[in-house]
Motif scaffolding. Structure first.
Motif, PDB file in Angstrom:
ATOM      1  N   TRP B  18      19.008  14.290  37.487  1.00 23.86           N
ATOM      2  CA  TRP B  18      20.081  14.660  36.327  1.00 23.86           C
ATOM      3  C   TRP B  18      20.496  15.772  36.753  1.00 23.86           C
ATOM      4  O   TRP B  18      20.061  16.671  37.627  1.00 23.86           O
ATOM      5  CB  TRP B  18      19.082  15.138  35.095  1.00 23.86           C
ATOM      6  N   LYS B  19      21.998  16.122  36.447  1.00 20.12           N
ATOM      7  CA  LYS B  19      22.418  17.477  36.501  1.00 20.12           C
ATOM      8  C   LYS B  19      23.097  17.888  35.211  1.00 20.12           C
ATOM      9  O   LYS B  19      23.851  17.217  34.779  1.00 20.12           O
ATOM     10  CB  LYS B  19      23.555  17.390  37.576  1.00 20.12           C
ATOM     11  N   VAL B  48      26.876  20.888  29.456  1.00 18.98           N
ATOM     12  CA  VAL B  48      27.493  19.479  29.821  1.00 18.98           C
ATOM     13  C   VAL B  48      26.807  18.821  30.893  1.00 18.98           C
ATOM     14  O   VAL B  48      26.171  19.083  31.965  1.00 18.98           O
ATOM     15  CB  VAL B  48      29.025  20.019  30.728  1.00 18.98           C
ATOM     16  N   VAL B  49      26.318  17.475  30.658  1.00 20.76           N
ATOM     17  CA  VAL B  49      25.630  16.479  31.318  1.00 20.76           C
ATOM     18  C   VAL B  49      26.765  15.801  32.348  1.00 20.76           C
ATOM     19  O   VAL B  49      27.424  15.003  31.885  1.00 20.76           O
ATOM     20  CB  VAL B  49      24.914  15.656  30.619  1.00 20.76           C
ATOM     21  N   ALA B  50      26.410  16.275  33.654  1.00 24.18           N
ATOM     22  CA  ALA B  50      27.521  15.492  34.792  1.00 24.18           C
ATOM     23  C   ALA B  50      26.728  14.343  34.935  1.00 24.18           C
ATOM     24  O   ALA B  50      27.562  13.583  35.583  1.00 24.18           O
ATOM     25  CB  ALA B  50      27.674  16.612  35.658  1.00 24.18           C
ATOM     26  N   SER B  72      33.578  11.308  36.446  1.00 21.77           N
ATOM     27  CA  SER B  72      32.459  10.421  36.244  1.00 21.77           C
ATOM     28  C   SER B  72      31.061  11.131  36.782  1.00 21.77           C
ATOM     29  O   SER B  72      30.148  10.289  36.312  1.00 21.77           O
ATOM     30  CB  SER B  72      32.623   9.186  36.538  1.00 21.77           C
ATOM     31  N   GLY B  73      31.095  12.049  37.541  1.00 23.15           N
ATOM     32  CA  GLY B  73      30.260  12.574  38.115  1.00 23.15           C
ATOM     33  C   GLY B  73      29.703  11.877  39.632  1.00 23.15           C
ATOM     34  O   GLY B  73      28.559  12.470  39.824  1.00 23.15           O
ATOM     35  N   GLU B 249      26.625   8.083  34.306  1.00 24.15           N
ATOM     36  CA  GLU B 249      25.679   7.038  34.275  1.00 24.15           C
ATOM     37  C   GLU B 249      26.044   5.992  35.138  1.00 24.15           C
ATOM     38  O   GLU B 249      27.286   5.926  35.309  1.00 24.15           O
ATOM     39  CB  GLU B 249      25.438   6.648  33.105  1.00 24.15           C
ATOM     40  N   PHE B 250      24.985   5.283  35.606  1.00 18.94           N
ATOM     41  CA  PHE B 250      25.484   3.976  36.385  1.00 18.94           C
ATOM     42  C   PHE B 250      25.706   3.129  35.269  1.00 18.94           C
ATOM     43  O   PHE B 250      24.701   2.556  34.610  1.00 18.94           O
ATOM     44  CB  PHE B 250      24.188   3.268  37.349  1.00 18.94           C
TER      45      PHE B 250
END
Lengths: 667, 347
Positions: B18-19, B48-50, B72-73, B249-250
């Motif tokens: 997680w980041k 913010v969830v990267a 998209s991270g 996410e994948f």
């Protein structure tokens, strides 16, 4: 044809309104803020009027903070204890001595080299930093000093400067590295640096005299304090502008923090740090005359005395020597060394063998020095000097006779100056002093509030009250009048010229070298033409301030215009905007912040000349500060200096708020 | 225990990574708030969830592609692998070493000896010559001057820039600069190469050259690679497996064929819609079992050959194509109708 033009114009005109229609809440919010901007200050002024009527129109005695007697008291304590109190015997005196000895060392080093040795040394250093071009400037400049007959005194000045600059870099670079790598350090140091940069030099000159006594060390320390901020700033800026990807490259290959600094960050920042060195040198020269107020026996002192005695010839000649010294050090410190694509064999060899080149340079200097010693050469030969004082004085007399009065139509500089004093400066001054003091405090509070909200308003009110507390109210109003007039004239001249420069590459090409030179010139140089044109007095001060303040105004305006990205300008042109429309609808709005920064700089520059303007007879706070310094009325001098700082803070913060406001509204 | 030995066999093994940016990021991880819409989360908590709950394994020698649009991270993910960005939670094992738990010294060891990275905008150091740029990794890990010069010169040779060691980066074209970037990553002889959109700043023709370079390198030096890109054709060309990333996410992880023929959802389907199936689908996917007796065929191809590569043969003859395994044994037959069905997008 005509129809097409109208249609396209309306399209461009409509674009902003379409954008704002999409965000109605934002617009309404801004309107609300706009309204509050006027209601609240209005009530505040009303309240103050009531209080003011109750207290009367003069600054009330209860506001007096008794700063002057307190400082005079400290001063007399110092006079008695400066050989016995531990802070002097264990800290200040040794530090002062150390600095003083280093200056003496340098002076005697130059004496040992003899003047040809100094020339060769300068040539070697300039060649290393800037190649043949730099040598071609620095060496003739140095010879010029000799010819003017100021060789020995100027070398004292240069020694002072070098010690000051070295100390400033020794302090500034580590601090810069620290603030460049740590956000917390940045937060701690930034307000201190900001203050140091706004503080006019003479404010800390007096405490320095208290601490170190009169002489070279106080002057050097003043230089250091003045010059450390740009060293810190530019080092930090250099480190911070290292691209993120380069830092990531460093880290991803497993660099430690130390390796990252030495292998990635410092090499990247090298150029900016060298620029910092150059800035430090120029700032040091900027205060050389002011520093001589604390009694160094260098060429700056000559200028100072000449200014005070209104001796144009002496001021010009000694001033020219300082300018030449500034040019020499400037070239020797940061000539742009152009790395040509096809270096010739000699350059290639010298790049590949730095140690050998260094050895040759040292050998050349030593040989020249030894030969000169054998030949009995000492100071710059007297027979080679040319005394220009006489002819300058003659020239100034001619100007006095022909330009000051009786020029057809314009009437001459002196007549114009009389007009400025009689019809503008005096009335404004009288008006400001006639106004009840509290109404001015309230007005500045209101301006502060409208510009930057409650915090700024409080700051403005406190600073203005401070003027009263220092018992400097009336003098401050005189200075404020001069500052306001000078700022208005400067802005009125600088912005149009700046726009012109920003739009025409040809004008830019002509102006740039002039602006560059103007930036290198020490402040007092601007006083010398004033001596030609008008009698000592307020107008002289205003003229000096205007000349000093215009270059940054022009520079920032034209810079702002040129930095406007090409895309919106092309868009405007493609919609059929005339150059004029493009200027007013695209370039100027986008350059707004830069222009505001320019105005801010103009104000700071004008304030910075307040004290030096006092040397040519402008009264007000500057005169008080100078008088305090020269007559050792310490309390008075400190009060005058502090008052200038308070004025500077108020004007600086207000204009800074103007510059940053649109950014806030855009978000 | 079986699980442990399993992860040790992987070159890279990532679990629940997680980041989260913003204040107190730990509280968001695995909490119901993490599923709030992006704007809502930012407004209420300032976070913010990267990258959310990413897990995957990369086998030694595999080319693992992470594909996604900007934001998209994917760049965050590749930086978390060597902790250029500190992940908020989760574990990263590189060759069995827990990078996320490693102390300073071990982390430096991983970065210096086991993983190298190639950057999007090359990241060459402008004040250094090419040879010193390539030698940078060797220099920070303390190899002596002569040794690192030799190694760097050899590596420059490998990427086709032999003899240009004394040039400065600004004298090179973009493609050449990235070759230097590649050489720098190879010089430390790492087990794993990370590519962060290395070719996206290059012209299409040069980009193709560079992709060929990577394919060649992969054949010659056989490194494990994690390759970030936003270019689908690049992903399909280079990847053994592709992970498609969206909003941290994948969305899908699979072979190029799986991603194109069986997209996990509409998002992926939209992505791969314009990819000609015949370019990614191997003949194995459509062949029928061999009949068990001798029949006539027009040519023989290896199992795994892409459909597009047999179109020519089929056009010249009415006979089917014989598919053989590595031992030369026939494993199936493909005829025209199968090929045309794929090209028509029906299979």
């Amino acid at each position: 044809m005509a129809t097409t033009t109208t249609t396209t114009t309306t399209t461009t005109l409509q674009t902003p309104s379409v954008v704002s229609a999409e965000h109605p809440p934002v617009v309404e919010g801004t309107r609300k803020i706009e309204a509050r901007r006027f209601v609240v200050p209005g009530t505040m002024i009303l309240a103050l009027v009531v209080v003011g009527i109750a207290t009367g129109s003069n600054v009330p005695t209860w506001l007096d903070a008794h700063v002057r007697p307190w400082i005079d008291h400290v001063w007399s304590w110092v006079q008695i204890h400066n050989t016995s109190a531990p802070i002097f015997t264990d800290f200040l005196t040794p530090v002062g001595n150390f600095i003083g000895y280093r200056v003496d060392d340098l002076v005697s080093f130059f004496t040992i080299l003899r003047w040809p040795g100094v020339l060769v040394l300068t040539a070697c250093i300039s060649w290393r930093t800037g190649g043949v071009k730099a040598v071609a400037v620095s060496v003739p400049a140095l010879v010029g000093i000799g010819i003017l007959g100021w060789w020995d005194l100027t070398l004292i000045t240069i020694s002072l400067m070098i010690v000051g600059v070295v100390l400033a870099m020794l302090i500034g670079i580590p601090l810069g590295i620290w603030t460049g790598r740590s956000d917390r350090a940045q937060q701690i140091l930034r307000p201190i640096l900001d203050t140091a940069q706004v503080l006019p030099t003479y404010v800390y000159l007096l405490p320095l005299v208290v601490a170190f006594g009169i002489g070279n060390s106080a002057a050097v320390v003043a230089t250091v304090i003045y010059a450390v901020p740009p060293a810190v700033r530019l080092t930090s800026l250099g480190l911070r502008s290292v691209p993120v990807v380069s830092t990531e490259v460093g880290l991803s290959f497993g660099s430690t923090r130390g390796q990252l600094l030495s292998k990635v960050q410092l090499p990247f920042a090298r150029r900016t740090i060298l620029l910092g060195l150059n800035q430090v040198i120029m700032m040091a020269f900027g205060i050389v005359v002011i520093a001589s107020l604390v009694g160094t026996g260098d060429v700056g002192n000559q200028v100072l005395q000449a200014l005070q005695k209104n001796n144009v010839g002496l001021a010009f000649s000694a001033g020219l020597a300082i300018v030449l010294a500034a040019i020499t050090l400037d070239r020797a410190s940061t000539g742009e060394r152009t790395t040509s694509r096809n270096p010739n064999a000699a350059t290639k060899w010298s790049l590949a063998h730095p140690r050998e080149v260094f050895a040759i340079g040292v050998a050349a200097v030593v040989i020249v020095a030894v030969v000169c010693k054998g030949a009995g050469v000492h100071s710059f030969p007297k027979s080679w000097t040319v005394d220009i004082q006489e002819s300058v004085t003659k020239g100034s007399r001619w100007v006095t006779d022909h330009v000051r009065h009786g020029v057809p139509l314009v009437g001459g500089t002196e007549s114009a100056s009389d007009f400025l004093v009689r019809d503008i400066l005096r009335p404004v001054e009288t008006f400001l002093t006639w106004l009840p003091w509290w109404s001015i405090v309230a007005t500045f509070g209101a301006i502060g509030w409208a510009s930057g909200g409650t915090r700024l308003a409080v700051l403005c009110v406190i600073c203005m009250l401070g003027l009263g507390a220092l018992r400097d109210w009336d003098l401050a109003m005189i200075t404020m009048t001069q500052v306001l007039i000078a700022v208005i004239i400067s802005v009125a001249l600088a912005i149009p010229i700046g726009i012109w420069c920003g739009r025409s590459p040809r004008v830019e090409r002509i102006m740039r070298p002039i602006l560059d030179t103007a930036q290198v010139m020490p402040q007092f140089v601007y006083l010398i033409p004033v001596l030609f044109l008008v009698n000592p007095g307020q107008v002289g001060g205003v003229i000096a301030s205007v000349i000093y303040a215009i270059p940054p105004g022009i520079r920032l305006t034209s810079h702002g215009l040129r930095e406007v990205p090409i895309a919106p300008r092309e868009a405007a042109t493609s919609f059929g905007a005339t150059p004029r429309q493009e200027l007013f609808k695209v370039q100027l709005p986008l350059a707004f912040r830069s222009i505001m920064l320019g105005i801010n700089q103009v104000i700071l520059m004008v304030l910075a000349t307040v004290i030096i303007a006092a040397l040519v007879g402008a009264g007000g706070l500057g005169l008080e500060a100078v008088y305090g310094l020269t007559k050792k009325q310490v309390g008075q001098g400190v009060a005058g200096g502090l008052s200038i700082v308070l004025l500077a803070v108020v004007l600086d913060r207000i204009t800074q708020a103007w510059g940053s406001r649109p950014a806030r509204e855009q978000q | 225990m079986g699980n442990d030995s399993d992860t040790a066999a992987h070159a890279i093994s990532v679990r629940s990574l997680w980041k989260v940016y913003g204040p107190k990021p730990e509280r968001i991880v695995d909490s119901p708030e993490a599923n709030l819409p992006r704007k809502e989360l930012e407004r209420r908590f300032g976070n913010v969830v990267a990258m959310r709950d990413i897990s995957f394994d990369v086998a030694p020698g595999e080319v693992f592609i992470v594909m996604g649009l900007s934001g998209s991270g994917k760049s965050t993910l590749v930086r978390c692998l060597t902790r250029l960005i500190e992940p908020t939670s989760g574990t990263v094992l590189i060759g069995g070493t827990d990078v996320t738990a490693a102390d300073k010294q071990h982390l430096l060891d991983v970065r210096r000896n086991r993983v190298s990275m190639v950057f999007q905008h090359f990241g060459l150091l402008p004040h250094r010559t090419l040879i010193d740029n390539v030698a940078f990794g060797l220099e920070v890990r303390g190899n002596d001057r002569a040794q690192r010069r030799d190694k760097a010169a050899a590596t420059l040779e490998l990427v086709g820039l032999g003899g240009m060691g004394m040039y400065k980066p600004h004298q090179l074209s973009g493609g050449q600069q990235q070759r230097v970037g590649l050489a720098r990553a190879l010089a430390t002889d790492p087990e794993i190469l990370l590519f962060d959109e290395p070719f996206s700043a290059l012209d299409p023709l040069i980009r193709r050259d560079m992709q060929d370079e990577v394919i060649r390198l992969r054949r010659d030096v056989n490194k494990t690679m994690v390759f970030i890109t936003h270019d689908l054709s690049e992903a399909l060309r280079l990847g053994d497996r592709i992970a498609i990333m969206r909003d941290g996410e994948f969305v899908q992880v699979g072979t190029p064929e799986e991603v194109v023929t069986a997209p996990a959802d509409e998002y992926v389907a939209n992505f791969v819609r314009d990819v000609p199936r015949s370019h990614v689908v191997p003949v194995d996917h459509v062949m029928i079992d061999p009949p068990g007796h001798e029949i006539a065929y027009c040519s023989t191809v290896a199992s795994g050959t892409k459909i597009k590569d047999i179109v020519g043969a089929m056009a010249r003859s009415d006979l089917p194509v014989n598919v053989v395994d590595t031992g030369g044994r026939s494993v199936g037959l493909v005829d025209r109708s199968h090929v045309l069905a794929v090209i028509a997008g029906e299979k």
